[in-house]
Scaffold this motif. Structure first.
Motif: not given
Length: 269
Positions: A125, A50-51, A85, A39, A41-42, A53, A44
């Motif tokens: 992003k 973006y985001n 993050k 949670k 972590w993001n 998975n 690409k």
């Protein structure tokens, strides 16, 4: 006079103790991966927003971040990264990794038993959907191929960046470390010491295997980036940390970071 001497000594000792405590508070290991989920972590992944998975590439099983491709089909250059993050500047990062399984169908041959941790990365992003690699520096992890040939790990690669090595601008994309070769599915401990845009050290199983300096934007390899982001020659003083996915199943665990005070900075080539 004797009382004043005792008072001076007491104040001096208190001051030293306070300074030590302040430094200790600023140099504590912090766990980045809680062993339960990602949670914080993001994601690409190349060809995806973006985001997203895609294929549940990054998953948590038994306290380990697993990188898997069982829902992919052909790999299709879907290089991916899992970003913590928040960005960091001066720090000591440590983690453990191991290679498992077989290379995914369609993945490039150079990605066999190949992964890494990206650092001083651009914010995910800011990456267009079709950007393949983040503008970043990579501590590259390679596993031995059990063929008796040396294959170092803890190397440096530079998608969209440059570094200085032995006092000179390094003109290659990757730079081999002096590590041992690690065959099989064994866990390997990796550490990274980053001092802003100054010194960078790679450590494998307790041994310093590579050192360089002055990470900055430049070079090639990264593609389809936003040109406003790639300002060649700009010093990289901070950035995001990311775990890599490029076709080889790999596991990560015990991910911790200690932020370092800026007064430790030492200029060096």
């Amino acid at each position: 006079m004797k009382k004043l001497g005792y008072l001076f000594l007491a104040v001096t000792l208190w001051s030293c103790s306070t300074t030590k405590n302040i430094n200790n508070r600023s140099e504590k290991w912090v766990t980045l991966f809680n062993g339960k989920d990602v949670k914080d972590w993001n994601v690409k992944i190349h060809h995806h927003d973006y985001n997203v998975n895609f294929g549940n590439t990054f998953r948590v099983v038994d306290g380990i971040i697993q990188v898997r491709y069982d829902q992919y089909g052909d790999f299709n250059d879907q290089f991916g990264h899992l970003y913590y993050k928040t960005p960091f500047s001066y720090y000591h990062l440590k983690l453990k990794y191991r290679f498992v399984g077989e290379l995914q169908k369609g993945a490039p041959s150079y990605t066999l038993r190949n992964s890494g941790v990206m650092f001083h990365s651009q914010d995910p992003k800011t990456m267009p959907k079709e950007q393949d690699w983040p503008i970043s520096v990579e501590m590259q992890f390679l596993g031995g191929l059990s063929d008796g040939r040396p294959r170092t790990t803890g190397n440096m690669c530079s998608p969209g960046t440059d570094i200085f090595y032995q006092g000179k601008l390094y003109d290659g994309h990757c730079l081999d470390s002096k590590s041992k070769t690690y065959d099989g599915d064994q866990w390997v401990s990796a550490e990274l010491i980053v001092m802003g845009d100054s010194i960078v050290k790679h450590i494998i199983n307790g041994d310093t295997v590579l050192q360089y300096s002055k990470p900055q934007i430049g070079g090639g390899v990264a593609n389809s980036f936003d040109p406003k982001i790639k300002i060649d020659g700009k010093a990289l003083t901070q950035g995001f940390i990311a775990l890599q996915s490029e076709g080889q199943p790999v596991d990560f665990k015990d991910i911790q970071i200690m932020e370092l005070p800026h007064h430790n900075k030492k200029k060096s080539n």
